[in-house]
Design a protein around this motif. Structure first.
Motif, PDB file in Angstrom:
ATOM      1  N   TRP A 381      80.491  54.245  59.033  1.00  0.00           N
ATOM      2  CA  TRP A 381      81.822  54.038  59.616  1.00  0.00           C
ATOM      3  C   TRP A 381      81.716  53.176  60.870  1.00  0.00           C
ATOM      4  CZ3 TRP A 381      85.959  54.544  62.899  1.00  0.00           C
ATOM      5  CH2 TRP A 381      87.218  54.754  62.316  1.00  0.00           C
ATOM      6  N   LYS A 382      80.725  53.482  61.693  1.00  0.00           N
ATOM      7  CA  LYS A 382      80.529  52.709  62.911  1.00  0.00           C
ATOM      8  C   LYS A 382      80.092  51.285  62.599  1.00  0.00           C
ATOM      9  CE  LYS A 382      77.869  52.674  67.229  1.00  0.00           C
ATOM     10  NZ  LYS A 382      76.807  53.352  68.036  1.00  0.00           N
ATOM     11  N   GLY A 383      79.218  51.133  61.591  1.00  0.00           N
ATOM     12  CA  GLY A 383      78.723  49.805  61.246  1.00  0.00           C
ATOM     13  C   GLY A 383      79.795  48.884  60.697  1.00  0.00           C
ATOM     14  N   LEU A 384      80.820  49.468  60.057  1.00  0.00           N
ATOM     15  CA  LEU A 384      81.876  48.655  59.448  1.00  0.00           C
ATOM     16  C   LEU A 384      83.130  48.577  60.300  1.00  0.00           C
ATOM     17  CD1 LEU A 384      81.587  49.940  55.751  1.00  0.00           C
ATOM     18  CD2 LEU A 384      80.825  47.730  56.646  1.00  0.00           C
ATOM     19  N   SER A 385      83.118  49.180  61.483  1.00  0.00           N
ATOM     20  CA  SER A 385      84.330  49.232  62.304  1.00  0.00           C
ATOM     21  C   SER A 385      84.784  47.865  62.791  1.00  0.00           C
ATOM     22  CB  SER A 385      84.113  50.165  63.500  1.00  0.00           C
ATOM     23  OG  SER A 385      83.018  49.721  64.280  1.00  0.00           O
ATOM     24  N   ASP A 386      83.870  46.905  62.887  1.00  0.00           N
ATOM     25  CA  ASP A 386      84.244  45.565  63.373  1.00  0.00           C
ATOM     26  C   ASP A 386      84.021  44.496  62.305  1.00  0.00           C
ATOM     27  OD1 ASP A 386      81.511  45.777  63.350  1.00  0.00           O
ATOM     28  OD2 ASP A 386      81.199  44.735  65.270  1.00  0.00           O
ATOM     29  N   PRO A 388      84.741  41.564  59.916  1.00  0.00           N
ATOM     30  CA  PRO A 388      85.773  40.514  60.039  1.00  0.00           C
ATOM     31  C   PRO A 388      86.758  40.518  58.868  1.00  0.00           C
ATOM     32  CG  PRO A 388      83.664  39.561  59.399  1.00  0.00           C
ATOM     33  CD  PRO A 388      83.394  40.993  59.749  1.00  0.00           C
ATOM     34  N   GLY A 389      88.048  40.462  59.186  1.00  0.00           N
ATOM     35  CA  GLY A 389      89.096  40.359  58.171  1.00  0.00           C
ATOM     36  C   GLY A 389      89.422  41.652  57.454  1.00  0.00           C
ATOM     37  N   LEU A 390      88.633  42.688  57.676  1.00  0.00           N
ATOM     38  CA  LEU A 390      88.863  43.969  57.018  1.00  0.00           C
ATOM     39  C   LEU A 390      88.954  45.074  58.067  1.00  0.00           C
ATOM     40  CD1 LEU A 390      86.241  43.709  54.113  1.00  0.00           C
ATOM     41  CD2 LEU A 390      88.697  43.274  53.943  1.00  0.00           C
ATOM     42  N   SER A 391      89.585  46.166  57.704  1.00  0.00           N
ATOM     43  CA  SER A 391      89.666  47.312  58.599  1.00  0.00           C
ATOM     44  C   SER A 391      89.325  48.579  57.828  1.00  0.00           C
ATOM     45  CB  SER A 391      91.075  47.432  59.197  1.00  0.00           C
ATOM     46  OG  SER A 391      92.043  47.577  58.166  1.00  0.00           O
ATOM     47  N   VAL A 392      88.759  49.561  58.532  1.00  0.00           N
ATOM     48  CA  VAL A 392      88.414  50.836  57.915  1.00  0.00           C
ATOM     49  C   VAL A 392      89.660  51.720  57.939  1.00  0.00           C
ATOM     50  CG1 VAL A 392      86.885  52.827  57.942  1.00  0.00           C
ATOM     51  CG2 VAL A 392      86.049  50.611  58.737  1.00  0.00           C
ATOM     52  N   ALA A 393      90.220  52.007  56.763  1.00  0.00           N
ATOM     53  CA  ALA A 393      91.466  52.764  56.670  1.00  0.00           C
ATOM     54  C   ALA A 393      91.230  54.255  56.480  1.00  0.00           C
ATOM     55  CB  ALA A 393      92.306  52.233  55.506  1.00  0.00           C
ATOM     56  N   SER A 394      89.991  54.658  56.243  1.00  0.00           N
ATOM     57  CA  SER A 394      89.698  56.055  55.934  1.00  0.00           C
ATOM     58  C   SER A 394      89.474  56.877  57.193  1.00  0.00           C
ATOM     59  CB  SER A 394      88.459  56.134  55.036  1.00  0.00           C
ATOM     60  OG  SER A 394      87.382  55.428  55.601  1.00  0.00           O
ATOM     61  N   ASN A 395      89.474  58.210  57.004  1.00  0.00           N
ATOM     62  CA  ASN A 395      89.215  59.146  58.090  1.00  0.00           C
ATOM     63  C   ASN A 395      87.724  59.140  58.439  1.00  0.00           C
ATOM     64  OD1 ASN A 395      88.545  62.003  59.175  1.00  0.00           O
ATOM     65  ND2 ASN A 395      90.773  61.915  59.287  1.00  0.00           N
ATOM     66  N   PRO A 396      87.359  59.272  59.701  1.00  0.00           N
ATOM     67  CA  PRO A 396      85.926  59.259  60.080  1.00  0.00           C
ATOM     68  C   PRO A 396      85.103  60.379  59.445  1.00  0.00           C
ATOM     69  CG  PRO A 396      87.318  58.896  62.002  1.00  0.00           C
ATOM     70  CD  PRO A 396      88.234  59.252  60.887  1.00  0.00           C
ATOM     71  N   ASP A 397      85.750  61.440  58.976  1.00  0.00           N
ATOM     72  CA  ASP A 397      85.019  62.542  58.332  1.00  0.00           C
ATOM     73  C   ASP A 397      85.005  62.426  56.810  1.00  0.00           C
ATOM     74  OD1 ASP A 397      84.428  63.853  60.735  1.00  0.00           O
ATOM     75  OD2 ASP A 397      86.398  64.806  60.767  1.00  0.00           O
ATOM     76  N   SER A 398      85.650  61.408  56.276  1.00  0.00           N
ATOM     77  CA  SER A 398      85.767  61.271  54.825  1.00  0.00           C
ATOM     78  C   SER A 398      84.506  60.684  54.207  1.00  0.00           C
ATOM     79  CB  SER A 398      86.960  60.376  54.475  1.00  0.00           C
ATOM     80  OG  SER A 398      86.957  60.031  53.107  1.00  0.00           O
ATOM     81  N   PRO A 399      84.062  61.212  53.042  1.00  0.00           N
ATOM     82  CA  PRO A 399      82.898  60.625  52.366  1.00  0.00           C
ATOM     83  C   PRO A 399      83.231  59.314  51.660  1.00  0.00           C
ATOM     84  CG  PRO A 399      83.782  62.386  51.031  1.00  0.00           C
ATOM     85  CD  PRO A 399      84.573  62.390  52.313  1.00  0.00           C
ATOM     86  N   ILE A 400      84.524  58.992  51.605  1.00  0.00           N
ATOM     87  CA  ILE A 400      84.972  57.717  51.030  1.00  0.00           C
ATOM     88  C   ILE A 400      85.332  56.790  52.183  1.00  0.00           C
ATOM     89  CG2 ILE A 400      86.638  56.557  49.538  1.00  0.00           C
ATOM     90  CD1 ILE A 400      87.080  59.229  48.109  1.00  0.00           C
ATOM     91  N   VAL A 401      84.512  55.771  52.413  1.00  0.00           N
ATOM     92  CA  VAL A 401      84.816  54.776  53.442  1.00  0.00           C
ATOM     93  C   VAL A 401      85.623  53.676  52.759  1.00  0.00           C
ATOM     94  CG1 VAL A 401      83.869  53.133  55.092  1.00  0.00           C
ATOM     95  CG2 VAL A 401      82.746  55.344  54.749  1.00  0.00           C
ATOM     96  N   PHE A 402      86.871  53.519  53.199  1.00  0.00           N
ATOM     97  CA  PHE A 402      87.831  52.669  52.496  1.00  0.00           C
ATOM     98  C   PHE A 402      88.191  51.469  53.368  1.00  0.00           C
ATOM     99  CE2 PHE A 402      91.780  51.539  50.368  1.00  0.00           C
ATOM    100  CZ  PHE A 402      91.524  51.865  49.048  1.00  0.00           C
ATOM    101  N   LEU A 403      87.915  50.265  52.843  1.00  0.00           N
ATOM    102  CA  LEU A 403      88.175  49.023  53.571  1.00  0.00           C
ATOM    103  C   LEU A 403      89.390  48.319  52.990  1.00  0.00           C
ATOM    104  CD1 LEU A 403      84.522  47.619  53.729  1.00  0.00           C
ATOM    105  CD2 LEU A 403      85.717  48.908  55.508  1.00  0.00           C
ATOM    106  N   GLU A 469      75.779  45.418  57.365  1.00  0.00           N
ATOM    107  CA  GLU A 469      75.479  44.032  57.734  1.00  0.00           C
ATOM    108  C   GLU A 469      75.777  43.078  56.589  1.00  0.00           C
ATOM    109  OE1 GLU A 469      74.743  42.920  60.712  1.00  0.00           O
ATOM    110  OE2 GLU A 469      74.951  44.987  61.426  1.00  0.00           O
ATOM    111  N   SER A 470      75.460  43.480  55.364  1.00  0.00           N
ATOM    112  CA  SER A 470      75.710  42.625  54.197  1.00  0.00           C
ATOM    113  C   SER A 470      77.203  42.417  53.984  1.00  0.00           C
ATOM    114  CB  SER A 470      75.089  43.257  52.942  1.00  0.00           C
ATOM    115  OG  SER A 470      73.683  43.360  53.071  1.00  0.00           O
ATOM    116  N   LEU A 471      77.979  43.483  54.101  1.00  0.00           N
ATOM    117  CA  LEU A 471      79.430  43.366  53.913  1.00  0.00           C
ATOM    118  C   LEU A 471      80.053  42.501  55.001  1.00  0.00           C
ATOM    119  CD1 LEU A 471      80.426  46.925  52.682  1.00  0.00           C
ATOM    120  CD2 LEU A 471      81.020  44.782  51.563  1.00  0.00           C
TER     121      LEU A 471
END
Length: 483
Positions: A381-386, A388-403, A469-471
Motif C-alpha cells: 500500500w505504501k509502495g503504490l501510494s504515489d 503516477p496517474g493512478l490512485s489506491v482506492a482500497s482500504n489500508p487494511d484490505s487484502p485487495i489493493v485496488f488501483l 516499482e514495476s507498476l
C-alpha cells in the motif's frame, strides 16, 4: 377513386353546413330555443353510430403458397442466442502452468502472482496436501449426490461444526461452490415483495442472488453510511406496509470491486434503529481481518450474534473450494430444506471439506500468518501510494489493493482498455501478474474499473517492492504514450 371514409366526411360536412344555415337552426320548438350546435351534435352522434355499426374490413383468407412460405423463411432473422462478441470478449487471460501460489508459471516463465486470492499462502501447504491425500484414499473424489440424497459424508458435518466453532455461531451449512452460496442463501430468505437495501458495489454473485429472489431491490451509494441511512429512512417512513415486510441490508465485508471495508459498527447501529436484518458476505475477510482471522465482526468488535446471516467462499483464505453460511440453528435448518444450491447440487467433494478443516487448524496454530499478511498489505500500500496517474482506492487494511485511474479517459471501455494495457505490459516486461476488474454483460456494478492486486502472506518483501516499482515504471510509460 375516393374512399368510403372520405366520402362520409365530405357528406357530414355538407350536412353540418345545411343545418347551420337552416331557418330552424335558431327556431323555438314548444317554447324551447333550439341552437345550431344541437343539430351538429345530433348529426355527429348519428355518424358515430353508423361507423360503429359497419363491419371492419378483413382481407380474404387463403393459405400461403409454398413460394411465399420460402420467401418469408429467407427474410426471417432470428434473435441471437448470445450478445455480439466484442474484441474485449475475445481476450484470453494468462494461463497458469503451475500452482497459483505467490509465484507461478505463465508461458513457461516464473512470475510473481498477485492475481490469486491466496491470502494466507496455504496453496501447496504440506498439511493441506496430506489432508486431501488421506481423504481421497478414504472417500474417493466426489460424493455423487446432494446432501439430502445420500450425499452427506461425515467429513461434511465435521467441517460445518469446525466453521461454527471457529466463528462462535450455532451451526453452519456447506455449499459446493463459492458463488452458489450467495445465489442460494439470498433467495432462500427473501421473496417477492420483500425489501433488500444493498450496496451498489457488491459483486456479481450477490447481484444474481438478488435477481433470483425477485425482491424489491433498493441500492445505496457505495460504502456511504449517510446514503444508507437516508435509504432506510425513505423505505420505512413512507411505507405503511414496511413493518410487515421482511427487510434486509446486504453488504460485503471487503468489497471485491473496490477493496473498501464495510463500516460494520455503523451498519449494525442503523440495522437496529430501522429494524432490518443484515446479510454479510465475508468471502474476502474470513481468515484475514481481526486478530485471529474471524472476519469483520472481530475487526470491529461486533458480537457475531448481531449478524443474521454470514456467508463466505472458501476458495480464498482457506485455499480450498466451496462456500458456507453460518448463523443460528433456525437460519441453517431453513436452508437445508429451501436452498436450491444445497438441496439440488451434488455435495462438496470430501477432500475439499477435509482441506477446509485443516486450513482452519493451521490458521489457529499459526496466527502469525495474519500478522505477516497485514505487514505485506502495508508494504504494498505504501509502495503504490504515489504511483503516477493512478490512485489506491482500497482500504489500508484490505487484502485487495485496488488501483484506479486519477483521470478517466472519457468512457468505462477506454478506462478498462488502458488498465488492461498496463496489466499486460507489467506481465510481459516485469513478470508481475495482476488482473483488472473486468465485468461481464450481466454485471451491473457502476464502480470504476481498476487493477486488483491480491496480497498474500506468502509474498516476500522483495516481491512487494518489485511489484510496486514495476507498476510505477510501467504505468508512467503507458500513460505517457496515451497522453
Amino acid at each position: 377513386m375516393e374512399s368510403f371514409g372520405l366520402k362520409m366526411v365530405k357528406s357530414t360536412l355538407e350536412w353540418v353546413t345545411l343545418a347551420l344555415d337552416a331557418p330552424s337552426a335558431g327556431a323555438v320548438v314548444y317554447g324551447v330555443h333550439i341552437g345550431g350546435h344541437y343539430f351538429v351534435e345530433g348529426l355527429l352522434f348519428v355518424v358515430i353510430l353508423f361507423l360503429l355499426s359497419q363491419k371492419s374490413y378483413k382481407p380474404p383468407k387463403r393459405p400461403l403458397t409454398d413460394k411465399e412460405i420460402d420467401e418469408l423463411c429467407e427474410e426471417w432473422v432470428p434473435e441471437p442466442l448470445i450478445p455480439p462478441i466484442t474484441e474485449e470478449m475475445k481476450l484470453e487471460p494468462p494461463v497458469l502452468e503451475s500452482a497459483a501460489g505467490p509465484h507461478t508459471t505463465v508461458n513457461g516463465k516464473e512470475v510473481v502472482n498477485f492475481a490469486s486470492a491466496n491470502y494466507l499462502g496455504l496453496i501447496g501447504h504440506e498439511k493441506l496436501i496430506e489432508s486431501c491425500t488421506s481423504a481421497l484414499e478414504k472417500y474417493g473424489v466426489g460424493s455423487c449426490g446432494p446432501r439430502g440424497f445420500y450425499g452427506t459424508i461425515d467429513v461434511h458435518l465435521d467441517c460445518e461444526g469446525r466453521i461454527a466453532k471457529f466463528l462462535g455461531t450455532t451451526d453452519s451449512i456447506l455449499y459446493s461452490y463459492g458463488l452458489s452460496t450467495m445465489f442460494s442463501a439470498i433467495p432462500a430468505f427473501a421473496k417477492k415483495g420483500d425489501i433488500i437495501v444493498v450496496d451498489e458495489g457488491v459483486h456479481w454473485g450477490i447481484q444474481n442472488g438478488l435477481y433470483l429472489s425477485r425482491s424489491t431491490i433498493v441500492p445505496f451509494k457505495h460504502n456511504d453510511m449517510e446514503s444508507l441511512r437516508n435509504t432506510l429512512e425513505k423505505v420505512t417512513a413512507g411505507n405503511k406496509r414496511a413493518k410487515k415486510l421482511r427487510r434486509y441490508i446486504v453488504v460485503e465485508s471487503v468489497y471485491q470491486n473496490s477493496g473498501q471495508i464495510a463500516p460494520l459498527d455503523e451498519i449494525i447501529r442503523l440495522k437496529e434503529k430501522y429494524r432490518f436484518r443484515v446479510l454479510l458476505d465475508e468471502s474476502n475477510s474470513f481468515g484475514v481481518l481481526g486478530k485471529s482471522g474471524r472476519g469483520l465482526t472481530e475487526h470491529f468488535g461486533v458480537p457475531v450474534e448481531k449478524i443474521d446471516i454470514i456467508t463466505a467462499a472458501m476458495g480464498h483464505a482457506l485455499a480450498t473450494e466451496g462456500g458456507f453460511c453460518t448463523g443460528s440453528a433456525r437460519v441453517i435448518d431453513h436452508q437445508r430444506l429451501s436452498s436450491s444450491g444445497y438441496v439440488f447440487s451434488a455435495s462438496l467433494p470430501p477432500y475439499l471439506a477435509s482441506a477446509a478443516i485443516t486450513a482452519i487448524d493451521v490458521l489457529e496454530e499459526k496466527p502469525d500468518l495474519i500478522t505477516k499478511l497485514k505487514e505485506n498489505i502495508a508494504i504494498l500500500w505504501k509502495g503504490l501510494s504515489d504511483i503516477p496517474g493512478l490512485s489506491v482506492a482500497s482500504n489500508p487494511d484490505s487484502p485487495i489493493v485496488f488501483l484506479t485511474l486519477k483521470k478517466s479517459m472519457g468512457s468505462s471501455k477506454a478506462d478498462r482498455d488502458l488498465l488492461q494495457e498496463i496489466a499486460d505490459s507489467v506481465l510481459k516486461e516485469e513478470s508481475i501478474l495482476v488482473v483488472t476488474s473486468k465485468k461481464s454483460t450481466l454485471d451491473k456494478c457502476p464502480l470504476p474499473a481498476g487493477i486488483r492486486l491480491f496480497v498474500s502472506a506468502g509474498h516476500s518483501e522483495s516481491d512487494l517492492l518489485k511489484a510496486s516499482e514495476s507498476l510505477k515504471r510501467v504505468a508512467a510509460s503507458v500513460l505517457e504514450r496515451c497522453a
